[in-house]
Design a protein around this motif. Structure first.
Motif, PDB file in Angstrom:
ATOM      1  N   LEU A  18      -7.329   3.811   3.106  1.00 34.50           N
ATOM      2  CA  LEU A  18      -6.071   4.791   2.750  1.00 34.50           C
ATOM      3  C   LEU A  18      -4.973   4.503   3.993  1.00 34.50           C
ATOM      4  CD1 LEU A  18      -7.163   7.830   1.029  1.00 34.50           C
ATOM      5  CD2 LEU A  18      -5.984   6.091   0.102  1.00 34.50           C
ATOM      6  N   SER A  19      -5.638   4.536   5.332  1.00 37.14           N
ATOM      7  CA  SER A  19      -4.779   4.685   6.352  1.00 37.14           C
ATOM      8  C   SER A  19      -3.579   3.578   6.378  1.00 37.14           C
ATOM      9  CB  SER A  19      -5.393   4.489   7.677  1.00 37.14           C
ATOM     10  OG  SER A  19      -5.773   3.552   7.832  1.00 37.14           O
ATOM     11  N   PHE A  20      -4.068   2.245   6.073  1.00 39.67           N
ATOM     12  CA  PHE A  20      -3.505   0.977   5.585  1.00 39.67           C
ATOM     13  C   PHE A  20      -2.310   1.261   4.822  1.00 39.67           C
ATOM     14  CE2 PHE A  20      -7.585  -1.169   6.922  1.00 39.67           C
ATOM     15  CZ  PHE A  20      -7.186  -1.258   8.155  1.00 39.67           C
ATOM     16  N   ALA A  21      -2.596   1.919   3.545  1.00 37.15           N
ATOM     17  CA  ALA A  21      -1.587   2.284   2.792  1.00 37.15           C
ATOM     18  C   ALA A  21      -0.393   3.095   2.928  1.00 37.15           C
ATOM     19  CB  ALA A  21      -2.290   2.921   1.376  1.00 37.15           C
ATOM     20  N   PHE A  22      -0.871   4.386   3.965  1.00 32.61           N
ATOM     21  CA  PHE A  22       0.032   5.100   4.588  1.00 32.61           C
ATOM     22  C   PHE A  22       0.754   4.433   5.871  1.00 32.61           C
ATOM     23  CE2 PHE A  22      -2.940   8.402   2.938  1.00 32.61           C
ATOM     24  CZ  PHE A  22      -2.157   8.969   2.114  1.00 32.61           C
ATOM     25  N   SER A  23       0.411   3.508   6.148  1.00 36.21           N
ATOM     26  CA  SER A  23       1.168   2.675   7.341  1.00 36.21           C
ATOM     27  C   SER A  23       2.301   1.808   6.698  1.00 36.21           C
ATOM     28  CB  SER A  23       0.308   1.895   7.930  1.00 36.21           C
ATOM     29  OG  SER A  23      -0.532   2.585   8.619  1.00 36.21           O
ATOM     30  N   ILE A  24       2.364   1.582   5.436  1.00 36.05           N
ATOM     31  CA  ILE A  24       3.445   0.846   4.663  1.00 36.05           C
ATOM     32  C   ILE A  24       4.765   1.015   4.653  1.00 36.05           C
ATOM     33  CG2 ILE A  24       3.861  -0.543   2.596  1.00 36.05           C
ATOM     34  CD1 ILE A  24       0.972  -1.034   2.033  1.00 36.05           C
ATOM     35  N   PRO A  25       4.949   2.376   4.310  1.00 39.35           N
ATOM     36  CA  PRO A  25       6.472   2.826   4.027  1.00 39.35           C
ATOM     37  C   PRO A  25       7.084   3.127   5.760  1.00 39.35           C
ATOM     38  CG  PRO A  25       5.105   4.570   3.062  1.00 39.35           C
ATOM     39  CD  PRO A  25       3.913   3.521   3.943  1.00 39.35           C
ATOM     40  N   SER A  26       6.445   3.049   6.714  1.00 36.33           N
ATOM     41  CA  SER A  26       7.193   3.046   8.218  1.00 36.33           C
ATOM     42  C   SER A  26       7.473   1.566   8.438  1.00 36.33           C
ATOM     43  CB  SER A  26       6.306   3.923   9.202  1.00 36.33           C
ATOM     44  OG  SER A  26       5.162   3.244   9.435  1.00 36.33           O
ATOM     45  N   ARG A  27       6.491   0.768   7.928  1.00 37.55           N
ATOM     46  CA  ARG A  27       6.775  -0.763   8.289  1.00 37.55           C
ATOM     47  C   ARG A  27       7.889  -1.231   7.360  1.00 37.55           C
ATOM     48  NH1 ARG A  27       2.583  -3.739  10.316  1.00 37.55           N
ATOM     49  NH2 ARG A  27       3.312  -5.712   9.074  1.00 37.55           N
ATOM     50  N   ILE A  28       8.048  -0.703   6.217  1.00 34.09           N
ATOM     51  CA  ILE A  28       9.235  -1.190   5.478  1.00 34.09           C
ATOM     52  C   ILE A  28      10.598  -0.703   6.050  1.00 34.09           C
ATOM     53  CG2 ILE A  28      10.355  -0.909   2.991  1.00 34.09           C
ATOM     54  CD1 ILE A  28       7.372  -0.796   1.973  1.00 34.09           C
ATOM     55  N   ARG A  29      10.385   0.698   6.611  1.00 31.06           N
ATOM     56  CA  ARG A  29      11.681   1.086   7.062  1.00 31.06           C
ATOM     57  C   ARG A  29      12.217   0.366   8.186  1.00 31.06           C
ATOM     58  NH1 ARG A  29       9.398   6.210   5.459  1.00 31.06           N
ATOM     59  NH2 ARG A  29       8.392   6.263   7.372  1.00 31.06           N
ATOM     60  N   ARG A  30      11.093  -0.330   9.160  1.00 30.74           N
ATOM     61  CA  ARG A  30      11.507  -0.923  10.202  1.00 30.74           C
ATOM     62  C   ARG A  30      11.652  -2.489   9.911  1.00 30.74           C
ATOM     63  NH1 ARG A  30       6.571  -0.928  13.435  1.00 30.74           N
ATOM     64  NH2 ARG A  30       5.298  -0.039  11.880  1.00 30.74           N
ATOM     65  N   GLY A  31      11.710  -2.837   8.608  1.00 36.66           N
ATOM     66  CA  GLY A  31      12.205  -4.249   8.201  1.00 36.66           C
ATOM     67  C   GLY A  31      10.858  -5.180   8.302  1.00 36.66           C
ATOM     68  N   LEU A  32       9.727  -4.694   8.407  1.00 34.77           N
ATOM     69  CA  LEU A  32       8.628  -5.630   8.619  1.00 34.77           C
ATOM     70  C   LEU A  32       8.207  -6.131   7.141  1.00 34.77           C
ATOM     71  CD1 LEU A  32       6.627  -3.823  11.324  1.00 34.77           C
ATOM     72  CD2 LEU A  32       8.111  -5.722  11.629  1.00 34.77           C
ATOM     73  N   PHE A  33       8.704  -7.220   6.971  1.00 39.84           N
ATOM     74  CA  PHE A  33       8.429  -7.808   5.389  1.00 39.84           C
ATOM     75  C   PHE A  33       7.933  -9.300   5.452  1.00 39.84           C
ATOM     76  CE2 PHE A  33      11.728  -4.986   4.674  1.00 39.84           C
ATOM     77  CZ  PHE A  33      11.295  -3.980   3.349  1.00 39.84           C
ATOM     78  N   GLU A  34       7.313  -9.304   6.794  1.00 37.36           N
ATOM     79  CA  GLU A  34       6.809 -10.707   7.114  1.00 37.36           C
ATOM     80  C   GLU A  34       5.693 -11.229   6.224  1.00 37.36           C
ATOM     81  OE1 GLU A  34       3.699  -8.146   8.961  1.00 37.36           O
ATOM     82  OE2 GLU A  34       5.958  -7.871   8.464  1.00 37.36           O
ATOM     83  N   PRO A  35       5.727 -12.454   5.759  1.00 36.36           N
ATOM     84  CA  PRO A  35       4.791 -13.083   4.823  1.00 36.36           C
ATOM     85  C   PRO A  35       3.766 -13.564   5.739  1.00 36.36           C
ATOM     86  CG  PRO A  35       6.521 -14.641   5.368  1.00 36.36           C
ATOM     87  CD  PRO A  35       7.122 -13.391   6.189  1.00 36.36           C
ATOM     88  N   VAL A  36       2.735 -12.685   5.968  1.00 33.80           N
ATOM     89  CA  VAL A  36       1.597 -12.914   6.752  1.00 33.80           C
ATOM     90  C   VAL A  36       0.434 -12.538   5.896  1.00 33.80           C
ATOM     91  CG1 VAL A  36       0.050 -12.530   8.666  1.00 33.80           C
ATOM     92  CG2 VAL A  36       2.706 -12.167   8.785  1.00 33.80           C
ATOM     93  N   LEU A  37      -0.560 -13.603   5.875  1.00 29.47           N
ATOM     94  CA  LEU A  37      -1.749 -13.689   4.857  1.00 29.47           C
ATOM     95  C   LEU A  37      -2.783 -12.832   5.470  1.00 29.47           C
ATOM     96  CD1 LEU A  37      -2.151 -14.929   1.881  1.00 29.47           C
ATOM     97  CD2 LEU A  37      -3.408 -16.515   3.122  1.00 29.47           C
ATOM     98  N   ALA A  38      -3.362 -12.013   4.695  1.00 28.90           N
ATOM     99  CA  ALA A  38      -4.566 -11.152   5.362  1.00 28.90           C
ATOM    100  C   ALA A  38      -5.730 -11.947   5.562  1.00 28.90           C
ATOM    101  CB  ALA A  38      -4.893  -9.959   4.380  1.00 28.90           C
ATOM    102  N   ARG A  39      -6.364 -11.734   6.905  1.00 32.32           N
ATOM    103  CA  ARG A  39      -7.527 -12.549   7.447  1.00 32.32           C
ATOM    104  C   ARG A  39      -8.769 -12.727   6.284  1.00 32.32           C
ATOM    105  NH1 ARG A  39     -11.799 -10.181   9.367  1.00 32.32           N
ATOM    106  NH2 ARG A  39     -10.940  -8.318   9.489  1.00 32.32           N
ATOM    107  N   VAL A  40      -8.945 -11.505   5.279  1.00 34.17           N
ATOM    108  CA  VAL A  40      -9.798 -11.651   4.378  1.00 34.17           C
ATOM    109  C   VAL A  40      -9.709 -12.811   3.580  1.00 34.17           C
ATOM    110  CG1 VAL A  40      -9.005 -10.249   2.683  1.00 34.17           C
ATOM    111  CG2 VAL A  40     -11.436 -10.463   2.940  1.00 34.17           C
ATOM    112  N   LEU A  41      -8.393 -13.288   3.084  1.00 37.76           N
ATOM    113  CA  LEU A  41      -7.942 -14.404   2.404  1.00 37.76           C
ATOM    114  C   LEU A  41      -8.284 -15.619   2.840  1.00 37.76           C
ATOM    115  CD1 LEU A  41      -4.861 -12.801   0.683  1.00 37.76           C
ATOM    116  CD2 LEU A  41      -7.413 -12.665  -0.397  1.00 37.76           C
TER     117      LEU A  41
END
Length: 277
Positions: free
Chosen positions: A218-241
């Motif tokens: 859940l902490s990852f999900a709660f981190s997304i809004p602030s990342r969006i506000r900072r413009g972090l839309f980088e296309p980075v593939l998750a390690r698990v994939l």
């Protein structure tokens, strides 16, 4: 010999999944109050009737179903896949003492209750998420004399990997459980099942609301809004994939083939391997 596979590609996985979902939704909505223990003759007849109606309404809706001749093959693939899935799941539910309570449970849409979640992001800062979505099915079970509710999400064939909870690449299940709990339900676990592969696994990527790893996901999900506000839309593939897939956007669109090699994207910029256009 390959007509069914080709038809499936023509209609796309989304079409297959959409039609199969609607069949399962209508079927379980009708039988959930008196759930059969197996796919006996009357239950099979009901499922067949619902399948006919959903396929007919899909054709009448005007949605793209692929080439007309290939669609005749595809609908038979869907019909058989759903029948096989129900034939496996009904005895499984009876054995486990579980039964569907809600199907296509919507939250946050117009006319339905909105859900607001508050929790800490990866930095420990409290954040708020306002969610809306639709849960394929909510199942109920009795555990130690108390009613507990589980989330079930159907997938056509591919189920997310449970290790995705450790790097934020899988967020749907913990968010759905949290939304259900915020709506006043006593929650247990969330899991995925593949329509094309009934029972393999029985409960894919299962996550429990009270066990280790849930709050971290859940902490990852709660981190997304602030990342969006900072413009972090980088296309980075998750390690698990591991690596980009053919189904992902082309390099001309994504502009990057970056992959997280250590930890997760939420750890900062360390561990990125960049290949730009």
């Amino acid at each position: 010999l390959k007509a069914r596979d080709e038809a499936e590609e023509e209609t796309t996985a989304l079409t297959f999944g959409g039609v199969a979902h609607r069949i399962l939704e209508r079927f379980y909505a009708q039988v959930k109050d008196r759930l059969p223990a197996a796919l006996d003759a009357p239950t099979a007849e009901l499922l067949e009737s619902i399948t006919d109606e959903v396929i007919h309404s899909s054709e009448e809706s005007g949605e793209w179903l692929g080439d007309k001749l290939l669609w005749l093959q595809t609908q038979e693939t869907i019909r058989q896949a759903v029948r096989d899935y129900v034939a496996w799941e009904l005895p499984y539910l009876a054995e486990k003492g579980e039964s569907p309570l809600e199907v296509e449970w919507a939250f946050g849409y117009e006319g339905s209750t909105g859900v607001g979640l508050v929790g800490a992001d990866v930095g420990g800062v409290l954040q708020t998420l306002h969610l809306r979505g639709k849960i394929d099915r909510i199942d109920r079970a009795m555990i130690k004399g108390a009613e507990v509710h589980h989330v079930l999400d159907y997938k056509s064939g591919t189920i997310p990997a449970a290790r995705g909870y450790r790097d934020g690449s899988v967020l749907q299940a913990p968010l759905y459980l949290s939304a259900l709990e915020a709506a006043g339900y006593s929650v247990g676990k969330a899991r995925y099942r593949a329509i094309k592969r009934p029972g393999r696994p029985q409960n894919g990527a299962e996550i429990h609301a009270t066990k280790a790893g849930f709050d971290d996901a859940l902490s990852f999900a709660f981190s997304i809004p602030s990342r969006i506000r900072r413009g972090l839309f980088e296309p980075v593939l998750a390690r698990v994939l591991g690596s980009w897939r053919l189904s992902d956007p082309e390099l001309e669109i994504a502009r990057s083939r970056a992959v997280v090699r250590e930890g997760s994207r939420f750890d900062g910029e360390a561990g990125l391997e960049q290949e730009t256009a």
